[in-house]
Scaffold this active site. Structure first.
Site, PDB file in Angstrom:
ATOM      1  N   HIS A 162      -0.746   0.221  -9.510  1.00 40.87           N
ATOM      2  CA  HIS A 162      -1.487  -0.625  -8.557  1.00 40.87           C
ATOM      3  C   HIS A 162      -2.133  -1.817  -9.295  1.00 40.87           C
ATOM      4  O   HIS A 162      -3.329  -2.037  -9.187  1.00 40.87           O
ATOM      5  CB  HIS A 162      -2.552   0.178  -7.791  1.00 40.87           C
ATOM      6  CG  HIS A 162      -3.037  -0.521  -6.552  1.00 40.87           C
ATOM      7  ND1 HIS A 162      -3.397   0.130  -5.401  1.00 40.87           N
ATOM      8  CD2 HIS A 162      -3.202  -1.842  -6.277  1.00 40.87           C
ATOM      9  CE1 HIS A 162      -3.779  -0.741  -4.485  1.00 40.87           C
ATOM     10  NE2 HIS A 162      -3.666  -1.957  -4.999  1.00 40.87           N
ATOM     11  N   ARG A 180       0.842  -1.196   0.000  1.00 41.28           N
ATOM     12  CA  ARG A 180       0.000   0.000   0.000  1.00 41.28           C
ATOM     13  C   ARG A 180       0.881   1.252   0.000  1.00 41.28           C
ATOM     14  O   ARG A 180       1.937   1.277   0.644  1.00 41.28           O
ATOM     15  CB  ARG A 180      -0.887   0.038   1.249  1.00 41.28           C
ATOM     16  CG  ARG A 180      -2.047  -0.923   1.224  1.00 41.28           C
ATOM     17  CD  ARG A 180      -3.104  -0.515   0.205  1.00 41.28           C
ATOM     18  NE  ARG A 180      -4.243  -1.422   0.201  1.00 41.28           N
ATOM     19  CZ  ARG A 180      -4.386  -2.458  -0.640  1.00 41.28           C
ATOM     20  NH1 ARG A 180      -3.465  -2.703  -1.544  1.00 41.28           N
ATOM     21  NH2 ARG A 180      -5.460  -3.213  -0.582  1.00 41.28           N
TER      22      ARG A 180
HETATM   23  P1  NDP Z   1      -2.062 -11.466   5.126  1.00 41.32           P
HETATM   24  O1  NDP Z   1      -3.052 -10.902   6.073  1.00 41.32           O
HETATM   25  O2  NDP Z   1      -2.214 -12.874   4.682  1.00 41.32           O
HETATM   26  O3  NDP Z   1      -0.585 -11.342   5.749  1.00 41.32           O
HETATM   27  C1  NDP Z   1      -0.156 -10.181   6.360  1.00 41.32           C
HETATM   28  C2  NDP Z   1       1.255 -10.397   6.898  1.00 41.32           C
HETATM   29  O4  NDP Z   1       1.728  -9.156   7.424  1.00 41.32           O
HETATM   30  C3  NDP Z   1       1.297 -11.415   8.045  1.00 41.32           C
HETATM   31  O5  NDP Z   1       2.459 -12.191   7.963  1.00 41.32           O
HETATM   32  C4  NDP Z   1       1.337 -10.517   9.266  1.00 41.32           C
HETATM   33  O6  NDP Z   1       1.974 -11.101  10.398  1.00 41.32           O
HETATM   34  C5  NDP Z   1       2.169  -9.364   8.757  1.00 41.32           C
HETATM   35  N1  NDP Z   1       1.947  -8.175   9.591  1.00 41.32           N
HETATM   36  C6  NDP Z   1       0.794  -7.547   9.870  1.00 41.32           C
HETATM   37  N2  NDP Z   1       0.998  -6.527  10.721  1.00 41.32           N
HETATM   38  C7  NDP Z   1       2.320  -6.525  10.992  1.00 41.32           C
HETATM   39  C8  NDP Z   1       3.151  -5.748  11.819  1.00 41.32           C
HETATM   40  N3  NDP Z   1       2.648  -4.742  12.580  1.00 41.32           N
HETATM   41  N4  NDP Z   1       4.468  -6.034  11.877  1.00 41.32           N
HETATM   42  C9  NDP Z   1       4.980  -7.051  11.155  1.00 41.32           C
HETATM   43  N5  NDP Z   1       4.254  -7.834  10.340  1.00 41.32           N
HETATM   44  C10 NDP Z   1       2.934  -7.577  10.268  1.00 41.32           C
HETATM   45  O7  NDP Z   1      -2.006 -10.484   3.882  1.00 41.32           O
HETATM   46  P2  NDP Z   1      -1.723 -10.826   2.355  1.00 41.32           P
HETATM   47  O8  NDP Z   1      -0.411 -11.493   2.270  1.00 41.32           O
HETATM   48  O9  NDP Z   1      -2.897 -11.514   1.774  1.00 41.32           O
HETATM   49  O10 NDP Z   1      -1.690  -9.369   1.703  1.00 41.32           O
HETATM   50  C11 NDP Z   1      -0.803  -8.373   2.147  1.00 41.32           C
HETATM   51  C12 NDP Z   1      -1.201  -7.033   1.544  1.00 41.32           C
HETATM   52  O11 NDP Z   1      -0.865  -6.969   0.170  1.00 41.32           O
HETATM   53  C13 NDP Z   1      -2.698  -6.720   1.554  1.00 41.32           C
HETATM   54  O12 NDP Z   1      -3.125  -6.294   2.823  1.00 41.32           O
HETATM   55  C14 NDP Z   1      -2.803  -5.628   0.499  1.00 41.32           C
HETATM   56  O13 NDP Z   1      -2.679  -4.368   1.106  1.00 41.32           O
HETATM   57  C15 NDP Z   1      -1.609  -5.892  -0.412  1.00 41.32           C
HETATM   58  N6  NDP Z   1      -2.035  -6.288  -1.767  1.00 41.32           N
HETATM   59  C16 NDP Z   1      -1.633  -5.520  -2.837  1.00 41.32           C
HETATM   60  C17 NDP Z   1      -1.985  -5.876  -4.119  1.00 41.32           C
HETATM   61  C18 NDP Z   1      -1.516  -5.084  -5.281  1.00 41.32           C
HETATM   62  O14 NDP Z   1      -1.954  -5.325  -6.409  1.00 41.32           O
HETATM   63  N7  NDP Z   1      -0.618  -4.139  -5.109  1.00 41.32           N
HETATM   64  C19 NDP Z   1      -2.788  -7.073  -4.389  1.00 41.32           C
HETATM   65  C20 NDP Z   1      -3.145  -7.807  -3.216  1.00 41.32           C
HETATM   66  C21 NDP Z   1      -2.779  -7.413  -1.947  1.00 41.32           C
HETATM   67  P3  NDP Z   1       1.425 -12.447  11.087  1.00 41.32           P
HETATM   68  O15 NDP Z   1       1.768 -13.555  10.110  1.00 41.32           O
HETATM   69  O16 NDP Z   1       2.205 -12.530  12.317  1.00 41.32           O
HETATM   70  O17 NDP Z   1      -0.053 -12.254  11.262  1.00 41.32           O
HETATM   71  C1  OXD Z   2      -5.739  -5.970  -3.035  1.00 46.00           C
HETATM   72  C2  OXD Z   2      -5.265  -5.029  -4.066  1.00 46.00           C
HETATM   73  O1  OXD Z   2      -5.733  -5.643  -1.860  1.00 46.00           O
HETATM   74  O2  OXD Z   2      -5.499  -5.292  -5.258  1.00 46.00           O
HETATM   75  O3  OXD Z   2      -6.140  -7.082  -3.414  1.00 46.00           O
HETATM   76  O4  OXD Z   2      -4.626  -4.039  -3.735  1.00 46.00           O
END
Ligand code: NDP
Ligand code: OXD
Length: 309
Positions: free
Chosen positions: A272, A224
């Site tokens: 994005h 993000r």
């Molecule tokens: P998940 O919820 O599966 O995983 C999130 C990870 O981040 C987990 O490992 C979590 O830790 C970690 N995390 C959360 N908070 C913290 C923190 N404060 N400190 C350290 N680590 C932290 O998310 P996804 O993998 O599915 O997606 C991640 C992000 O990717 C989405 O939220 C979205 O914003 C972005 N995205 C972007 C896209 C694009 O096209 N650019 C497409 C899809 C997604 P823990 O394992 O310990 O819970």
């Molecule tokens: C998502 C994205 O969160 O596309 O899936 O950014």
């Protein structure tokens, strides 16, 4: 009983067609033609204007059109108690794995320098180490971070990951929590951000964080724009602390005309679209979850509103 749908992209017809094909019995309504709002039980949305979801009095489940849910949780009037399910479709993960692998390889092989040499007509070897000698660090070891790690492990990169809670993943040096961040950064040459945007992670990609990377490290942010302080990225590129950056997300989207990133020789801008939810498989996931809900079964992929992801 109807599902209301909102996207900011011109993909409404594709989604409508996917729902018609797979669940003709479900009434699919576009955001700008909601009809009788009392009939709306399900919302499948991206970036709904704050306050609107609460005007659907019989809403049973909110589905996020994306994996991220910051676009929902930022609504101060989000209807309390309505479960939120995020998109976890395999195609979305595959798309992100492709994006991360592509750009890690570009950074690793210094493809930007090779392309600049081509433009200059310069026949010049750019020699890079092989993958086992390249240290890649992934912030976020969730659905997307783990999948990216699996793909990069197959290429034998030297991998580390950072998460909120502790993990144990074969082939990945795992760090967690605020105390794990420094050691994780100290050993990371290519930094990949795949964190959710939460109050804890907002603005995490700052000058102070870049200073903890080895000089000349590079950045890939596909999570993000709210994670990054863009002035700090530009300053770190200027000082050489960062050698290059690939950015799919921005503080303001679309990236404004004239923004220095557009023309920066060491920044790759993508709009994005690291991974965009596929209507066919995305609709399938939502339809399956609606069936589960109607049978009274627990819903997978529920968002932990308190944790923010
Ligand atoms: P998940 O919820 O599966 O995983 C999130 C990870 O981040 C987990 O490992 C979590 O830790 C970690 N995390 C959360 N908070 C913290 C923190 N404060 N400190 C350290 N680590 C932290 O998310 P996804 O993998 O599915 O997606 C991640 C992000 O990717 C989405 O939220 C979205 O914003 C972005 N995205 C972007 C896209 C694009 O096209 N650019 C497409 C899809 C997604 P823990 O394992 O310990 O819970
Ligand atoms: C998502 C994205 O969160 O596309 O899936 O950014």
């Amino acid at each position: 009983m109807a599902l209301i749908f909102r996207t900011e992209f011109a993909r409404l017809p594709l989604w409508r067609a996917a729902f018609r094909r797979q669940a003709p019995e479900l009434e699919f309504r576009a955001w700008d033609a909601p009809g009788d709002v009392a009939e709306i039980e399900f919302a499948l949305v991206w970036n709904p204007p704050p306050g609107v979801l609460r005007t659907f009095p019989n809403l049973k489940v909110i589905f996020s059109l994306g994996a991220g849910v910051d676009h929902l949780l930022s609504d101060p009037e989000l209807p309390a108690g309505v479960p939120i399910v995020r998109m976890t479709d395999a195609a979305l993960t595959r798309g992100m794995t492709e994006y991360v692998t592509l750009h890690v390889l570009r950074h690793h092989r210094r493809q930007r320098a090779l392309e600049a040499n081509q433009r200059a007509g310069a026949w010049e070897h750019v020699v890079t180490p092989t993958a086992p000698a390249r240290r890649v660090g992934i912030m976020g070891l969730g659905m997307l971070g783990r999948a990216a790690a699996r793909a990069l492990a197959a290429l034998e990169f030297d991998l580390a990951g950072w998460s909120r809670t502790a993990h144990d993943i074969a082939g990945v040096a795992c760090f967690h929590g605020p105390d794990g961040l420094g050691p994780f950064l100290a050993r990371t040459e290519i930094l990949v951000c795949l964190l959710p945007l939460t109050p804890e992670t907002e603005g995490i990609l700052t000058a102070a964080l870049f200073a903890q990377l080895p000089k000349g490290a590079s950045l890939i942010n596909a999570a993000r724009g709210g994670h990054q302080v863009e002035a700090d990225i530009l300053a770190a590129l200027e000082s050489g602390q960062l050698s290059e950056a690939t950015l799919d997300v921005f503080e303001t989207e679309p990236l404004p005309a004239g923004h220095p990133f557009w023309s920066h020789p060491r920044v790759t801008v993508t709009p994005h679209n690291a991974s965009v939810t596929d209507p066919d498989s995305g609709a399938r996931q939502v339809i399956e979850n609606i069936s589960r809900f109607r049978r009274g079964e627990p819903l997978p992929d529920l968002v932990d509103v308190k944790a923010g992801y």
